[in-house]
Design a protein around this motif. Structure first.
Motif, PDB file in Angstrom:
ATOM      1  N   UNK A   2       0.846  -1.185   0.000  1.00 54.97           N
ATOM      2  CA  UNK A   2       0.000   0.000   0.000  1.00 54.97           C
ATOM      3  C   UNK A   2       0.887   1.242   0.000  1.00 54.97           C
ATOM      4  N   UNK A   3       0.277   2.392  -0.284  1.00 57.15           N
ATOM      5  CA  UNK A   3       1.052   3.632  -0.391  1.00 57.15           C
ATOM      6  C   UNK A   3       0.861   4.564   0.792  1.00 57.15           C
ATOM      7  N   UNK A   4      -0.128   4.277   1.638  1.00 55.78           N
ATOM      8  CA  UNK A   4      -0.396   5.169   2.757  1.00 55.78           C
ATOM      9  C   UNK A   4      -1.216   6.382   2.374  1.00 55.78           C
ATOM     10  N   UNK A   5      -1.706   6.422   1.131  1.00 54.36           N
ATOM     11  CA  UNK A   5      -2.606   7.490   0.718  1.00 54.36           C
ATOM     12  C   UNK A   5      -4.023   6.951   0.843  1.00 54.36           C
ATOM     13  N   UNK A   6      -4.706   7.364   1.890  1.00 57.39           N
ATOM     14  CA  UNK A   6      -6.056   6.866   2.153  1.00 57.39           C
ATOM     15  C   UNK A   6      -6.975   7.258   1.003  1.00 57.39           C
ATOM     16  N   UNK A   7      -7.725   6.291   0.496  1.00 56.39           N
ATOM     17  CA  UNK A   7      -8.580   6.535  -0.663  1.00 56.39           C
ATOM     18  C   UNK A   7      -9.981   6.980  -0.281  1.00 56.39           C
ATOM     19  N   UNK A   8     -10.310   6.906   0.985  1.00 54.73           N
ATOM     20  CA  UNK A   8     -11.629   7.352   1.400  1.00 54.73           C
ATOM     21  C   UNK A   8     -12.011   6.796   2.753  1.00 54.73           C
TER      22      UNK A   8
END
Length: 206
Positions: A2-8
């Motif tokens: 995962x990238x740690x950029x929350x998608x929602x």
């Protein structure tokens, strides 16, 4: 990965508890489940879970006893909101830092400061994990890749802008809450390697 950029933000619809296992039904926002297949990985509050069933925008996940013990998932109840991120694909932009979705520990929110147009959150981790936390280093909190601000013993803070508060569950965070923590893997490797060479960084209790 995962990238740690929350998608929602997703919502827990149901929790079914059995001996040593809990099944979560979590509803994702519209258009967020396109292409999801059984067996896909989704990070829920930073915890990598496997999709076992799908009904429309609702995904089902099983969490075993060890996962419930090490994370905050065992405290989830219907109606609660969670951060979600679907697994990264080759070619995706890495806007945060690489995460495994394997939670190392949990931390308690000990103080919330609200200067104009941003929020500063102070967390306290178990003392043995403070050795991996450095100012300006990476850390994942409930699946969000964040930069560490100040460190004081086994406490540290992060500074959040309005967009982060809007796009994640941090907008509703309160003192006393517990969050999932994934330590940056590169930092952990460096610290542990130096320790084996005799250059240990002792955990500094508050």
């Amino acid at each position: 990965m995962f990238t740690g950029i929350v998608q929602g933000i997703a919502v827990v619809e149901d929790v079914t508890a059995a001996t040593g296992l809990s099944t979560f039904a979590i509803r994702l926002p519209d258009n967020s489940t396109e292409g999801v297949t059984i067996g896909a990985s989704v990070a829920i509050n930073g915890t990598c879970l496997t999709v076992t069933k799908q009904t429309g925008n609702t995904l089902f996940f099983d969490a075993m006893q060890e996962t419930l013990r090490l994370t905050t998932l065992g405290n989830l109840a219907p109606g609660q909101s969670v951060n979600f991120e679907r697994a990264a694909r080759i070619g995706d932009e890495i806007g945060g830092h690489l995460l495994s979705g394997h939670i190392h520990t949990t931390a308690k929110v000990v103080e919330i400061l609200r200067p104009e147009n941003n929020v500063t959150l102070w967390f306290e981790v178990p003392t043995q994990w403070a050795r991996y936390i450095f100012p300006k280093g990476y850390i994942a909190i409930n699946g969000a890749s964040l930069t560490i601000g100040e460190v004081d013993g086994n406490r540290f803070n992060v500074h959040l802008i309005p967009e982060t508060l809007r796009a994640t569950t941090f907008g509703d965070i309160e003192e006393g809450m517990t969050v999932n923590i994934e330590i940056d893997s590169q930092t952990q490797t460096i610290v542990d390697t130096l320790a084996r060479l005799g250059y240990d960084r002792p955990a500094s209790p508050r």
